[in-house]
Design a protein around this motif. Structure first.
Motif, PDB file in Angstrom:
ATOM      1  N   MET A   1       0.814  -1.193   0.000  1.00 29.40           N
ATOM      2  CA  MET A   1       0.000   0.000   0.000  1.00 29.40           C
ATOM      3  C   MET A   1       0.857   1.256   0.000  1.00 29.40           C
ATOM      4  O   MET A   1       0.512   2.225  -0.659  1.00 29.40           O
ATOM      5  CB  MET A   1      -0.908   0.003   1.227  1.00 29.40           C
ATOM      6  N   LYS A   2       1.945   1.226   0.753  1.00 32.22           N
ATOM      7  CA  LYS A   2       2.790   2.411   0.844  1.00 32.22           C
ATOM      8  C   LYS A   2       3.359   2.777  -0.529  1.00 32.22           C
ATOM      9  O   LYS A   2       3.382   3.940  -0.907  1.00 32.22           O
ATOM     10  CB  LYS A   2       3.920   2.179   1.837  1.00 32.22           C
ATOM     11  N   LYS A   3       3.787   1.767  -1.284  1.00 25.57           N
ATOM     12  CA  LYS A   3       4.363   2.020  -2.602  1.00 25.57           C
ATOM     13  C   LYS A   3       3.315   2.620  -3.542  1.00 25.57           C
ATOM     14  O   LYS A   3       3.604   3.557  -4.278  1.00 25.57           O
ATOM     15  CB  LYS A   3       4.923   0.707  -3.171  1.00 25.57           C
ATOM     16  N   ARG A   4       2.091   2.087  -3.506  1.00 25.36           N
ATOM     17  CA  ARG A   4       1.021   2.639  -4.349  1.00 25.36           C
ATOM     18  C   ARG A   4       0.709   4.080  -3.957  1.00 25.36           C
ATOM     19  O   ARG A   4       0.420   4.917  -4.803  1.00 25.36           O
ATOM     20  CB  ARG A   4      -0.238   1.781  -4.242  1.00 25.36           C
ATOM     21  N   GLY A   5       0.747   4.360  -2.660  1.00 31.22           N
ATOM     22  CA  GLY A   5       0.522   5.724  -2.198  1.00 31.22           C
ATOM     23  C   GLY A   5       1.598   6.670  -2.691  1.00 31.22           C
ATOM     24  O   GLY A   5       1.311   7.786  -3.124  1.00 31.22           O
ATOM     25  N   GLU A   6       2.850   6.216  -2.642  1.00 31.27           N
ATOM     26  CA  GLU A   6       3.953   7.046  -3.128  1.00 31.27           C
ATOM     27  C   GLU A   6       3.851   7.283  -4.631  1.00 31.27           C
ATOM     28  O   GLU A   6       4.159   8.372  -5.118  1.00 31.27           O
ATOM     29  CB  GLU A   6       5.281   6.395  -2.774  1.00 31.27           C
ATOM     30  N   VAL A   7       3.398   6.281  -5.364  1.00 38.44           N
ATOM     31  CA  VAL A   7       3.221   6.436  -6.814  1.00 38.44           C
ATOM     32  C   VAL A   7       2.121   7.447  -7.107  1.00 38.44           C
ATOM     33  O   VAL A   7       2.269   8.308  -7.986  1.00 38.44           O
ATOM     34  CB  VAL A   7       2.910   5.072  -7.470  1.00 38.44           C
ATOM     35  N   ASN A   8       1.021   7.388  -6.378  1.00 39.90           N
ATOM     36  CA  ASN A   8      -0.065   8.344  -6.570  1.00 39.90           C
ATOM     37  C   ASN A   8       0.396   9.770  -6.285  1.00 39.90           C
ATOM     38  O   ASN A   8       0.056  10.690  -7.015  1.00 39.90           O
ATOM     39  CB  ASN A   8      -1.253   7.984  -5.682  1.00 39.90           C
ATOM     40  N   ILE A   9       1.167   9.948  -5.232  1.00 41.81           N
ATOM     41  CA  ILE A   9       1.672  11.280  -4.902  1.00 41.81           C
ATOM     42  C   ILE A   9       2.660  11.756  -5.961  1.00 41.81           C
ATOM     43  O   ILE A   9       2.651  12.926  -6.352  1.00 41.81           O
ATOM     44  CB  ILE A   9       2.284  11.287  -3.490  1.00 41.81           C
ATOM     45  N   ALA A  10       3.495  10.866  -6.471  1.00 39.04           N
ATOM     46  CA  ALA A  10       4.446  11.237  -7.518  1.00 39.04           C
ATOM     47  C   ALA A  10       3.722  11.671  -8.796  1.00 39.04           C
ATOM     48  O   ALA A  10       4.113  12.646  -9.439  1.00 39.04           O
ATOM     49  CB  ALA A  10       5.393  10.083  -7.809  1.00 39.04           C
ATOM     50  N   ILE A  11       2.664  10.958  -9.149  1.00 37.06           N
ATOM     51  CA  ILE A  11       1.883  11.341 -10.337  1.00 37.06           C
ATOM     52  C   ILE A  11       1.237  12.699 -10.123  1.00 37.06           C
ATOM     53  O   ILE A  11       1.252  13.553 -11.023  1.00 37.06           O
ATOM     54  CB  ILE A  11       0.832  10.262 -10.653  1.00 37.06           C
ATOM     55  N   ALA A  12       0.672  12.914  -8.946  1.00 33.88           N
ATOM     56  CA  ALA A  12       0.041  14.206  -8.655  1.00 33.88           C
ATOM     57  C   ALA A  12       1.061  15.332  -8.699  1.00 33.88           C
ATOM     58  O   ALA A  12       0.781  16.410  -9.237  1.00 33.88           O
ATOM     59  CB  ALA A  12      -0.643  14.165  -7.293  1.00 33.88           C
ATOM     60  N   ASN A  13       2.242  15.103  -8.144  1.00 34.18           N
ATOM     61  CA  ASN A  13       3.279  16.135  -8.180  1.00 34.18           C
ATOM     62  C   ASN A  13       3.712  16.436  -9.601  1.00 34.18           C
ATOM     63  O   ASN A  13       3.934  17.596  -9.960  1.00 34.18           O
ATOM     64  CB  ASN A  13       4.480  15.706  -7.342  1.00 34.18           C
ATOM     65  N   TYR A  14       3.841  15.403 -10.436  1.00 33.46           N
ATOM     66  CA  TYR A  14       4.209  15.620 -11.841  1.00 33.46           C
ATOM     67  C   TYR A  14       3.143  16.450 -12.553  1.00 33.46           C
ATOM     68  O   TYR A  14       3.464  17.410 -13.266  1.00 33.46           O
ATOM     69  CB  TYR A  14       4.390  14.283 -12.561  1.00 33.46           C
ATOM     70  N   TRP A  43      -3.371  13.110  -4.750  1.00 29.72           N
ATOM     71  CA  TRP A  43      -2.693  13.430  -3.489  1.00 29.72           C
ATOM     72  C   TRP A  43      -3.435  12.807  -2.303  1.00 29.72           C
ATOM     73  O   TRP A  43      -2.845  12.187  -1.433  1.00 29.72           O
ATOM     74  CB  TRP A  43      -2.602  14.932  -3.287  1.00 29.72           C
ATOM     75  N   TYR A  44      -4.746  13.005  -2.289  1.00 27.19           N
ATOM     76  CA  TYR A  44      -5.554  12.509  -1.179  1.00 27.19           C
ATOM     77  C   TYR A  44      -5.455  10.989  -1.082  1.00 27.19           C
ATOM     78  O   TYR A  44      -5.242  10.440   0.005  1.00 27.19           O
ATOM     79  CB  TYR A  44      -7.012  12.940  -1.357  1.00 27.19           C
ATOM     80  N   TYR A  45      -5.608  10.292  -2.194  1.00 25.29           N
ATOM     81  CA  TYR A  45      -5.567   8.830  -2.171  1.00 25.29           C
ATOM     82  C   TYR A  45      -4.174   8.331  -1.801  1.00 25.29           C
ATOM     83  O   TYR A  45      -4.036   7.341  -1.083  1.00 25.29           O
ATOM     84  CB  TYR A  45      -6.009   8.274  -3.524  1.00 25.29           C
ATOM     85  N   GLY A  46      -3.126   9.007  -2.257  1.00 17.55           N
ATOM     86  CA  GLY A  46      -1.765   8.624  -1.898  1.00 17.55           C
ATOM     87  C   GLY A  46      -1.514   8.747  -0.412  1.00 17.55           C
ATOM     88  O   GLY A  46      -0.954   7.842   0.214  1.00 17.55           O
ATOM     89  N   VAL A  47      -1.947   9.847   0.169  1.00 18.22           N
ATOM     90  CA  VAL A  47      -1.787  10.040   1.619  1.00 18.22           C
ATOM     91  C   VAL A  47      -2.619   9.008   2.376  1.00 18.22           C
ATOM     92  O   VAL A  47      -2.180   8.451   3.383  1.00 18.22           O
ATOM     93  CB  VAL A  47      -2.167  11.481   2.020  1.00 18.22           C
ATOM     94  N   TYR A  48      -3.817   8.731   1.886  1.00 20.83           N
ATOM     95  CA  TYR A  48      -4.675   7.723   2.518  1.00 20.83           C
ATOM     96  C   TYR A  48      -3.985   6.355   2.539  1.00 20.83           C
ATOM     97  O   TYR A  48      -3.978   5.674   3.568  1.00 20.83           O
ATOM     98  CB  TYR A  48      -6.006   7.638   1.763  1.00 20.83           C
ATOM     99  N   LEU A  49      -3.405   5.942   1.417  1.00 19.59           N
ATOM    100  CA  LEU A  49      -2.758   4.638   1.353  1.00 19.59           C
ATOM    101  C   LEU A  49      -1.541   4.559   2.274  1.00 19.59           C
ATOM    102  O   LEU A  49      -1.318   3.549   2.944  1.00 19.59           O
ATOM    103  CB  LEU A  49      -2.347   4.310  -0.082  1.00 19.59           C
ATOM    104  N   ILE A  50      -0.764   5.635   2.326  1.00 20.14           N
ATOM    105  CA  ILE A  50       0.405   5.649   3.208  1.00 20.14           C
ATOM    106  C   ILE A  50      -0.032   5.601   4.672  1.00 20.14           C
ATOM    107  O   ILE A  50       0.539   4.863   5.478  1.00 20.14           O
ATOM    108  CB  ILE A  50       1.293   6.873   2.910  1.00 20.14           C
ATOM    109  N   ALA A  51      -1.060   6.362   5.024  1.00 23.25           N
ATOM    110  CA  ALA A  51      -1.554   6.351   6.399  1.00 23.25           C
ATOM    111  C   ALA A  51      -2.147   4.998   6.765  1.00 23.25           C
ATOM    112  O   ALA A  51      -1.925   4.497   7.874  1.00 23.25           O
ATOM    113  CB  ALA A  51      -2.598   7.449   6.579  1.00 23.25           C
ATOM    114  N   LYS A  52      -2.871   4.393   5.848  1.00 19.05           N
ATOM    115  CA  LYS A  52      -3.455   3.073   6.105  1.00 19.05           C
ATOM    116  C   LYS A  52      -2.356   2.039   6.331  1.00 19.05           C
ATOM    117  O   LYS A  52      -2.459   1.209   7.242  1.00 19.05           O
ATOM    118  CB  LYS A  52      -4.335   2.661   4.932  1.00 19.05           C
ATOM    119  N   ASN A  53      -1.306   2.108   5.531  1.00 19.15           N
ATOM    120  CA  ASN A  53      -0.181   1.203   5.695  1.00 19.15           C
ATOM    121  C   ASN A  53       0.480   1.406   7.059  1.00 19.15           C
ATOM    122  O   ASN A  53       0.790   0.446   7.761  1.00 19.15           O
ATOM    123  CB  ASN A  53       0.831   1.419   4.580  1.00 19.15           C
TER     124      ASN A  53
END
Length: 65
Positions: A1-14, A43-53
Motif C-alpha cells: 500500500m505504501k508504494k502505491r501511495g507514493e506512486v499516486n503522490i508522484a503522479i500528482a506532483n508531476y 494526493w488525497y488517495y496517496g496520503v490515505y494509502l500511506i496512512a493506512k499502511n
C-alpha cells in the motif's frame, strides 16, 4: 500500500508541476477544473494509502483481536 501511495503522490506532483503543459497538450478534452480535481484526488488517495499502511503495520495490535 505504501508504494502505491507514493506512486499516486508522484503522479500528482508531476501533473501539478507540469500543469500548464499537460492542460495545453492533453490528448483528450478535459478542462482545467477536472485536471485540478484529478491532482487533488491523487494526493488525497496517496496520503490515505500511506496512512493506512502505517496504521496497519504500527498501531493496530493483533493480540487484542
Amino acid at each position: 500500500m505504501k508504494k502505491r501511495g507514493e506512486v499516486n503522490i508522484a503522479i500528482a506532483n508531476y501533473l501539478y508541476n507540469n500543469f500548464n503543459f499537460v492542460s495545453d497538450h492533453i490528448a483528450i478534452n478535459i478542462n482545467n477544473n477536472d485536471l485540478r480535481h484529478i491532482i487533488i484526488s491523487r494526493w488525497y488517495y496517496g496520503v490515505y494509502l500511506i496512512a493506512k499502511n502505517y496504521l496497519t503495520n504500527n498501531l493496530i495490535c493483533t493480540d487484542r483481536f
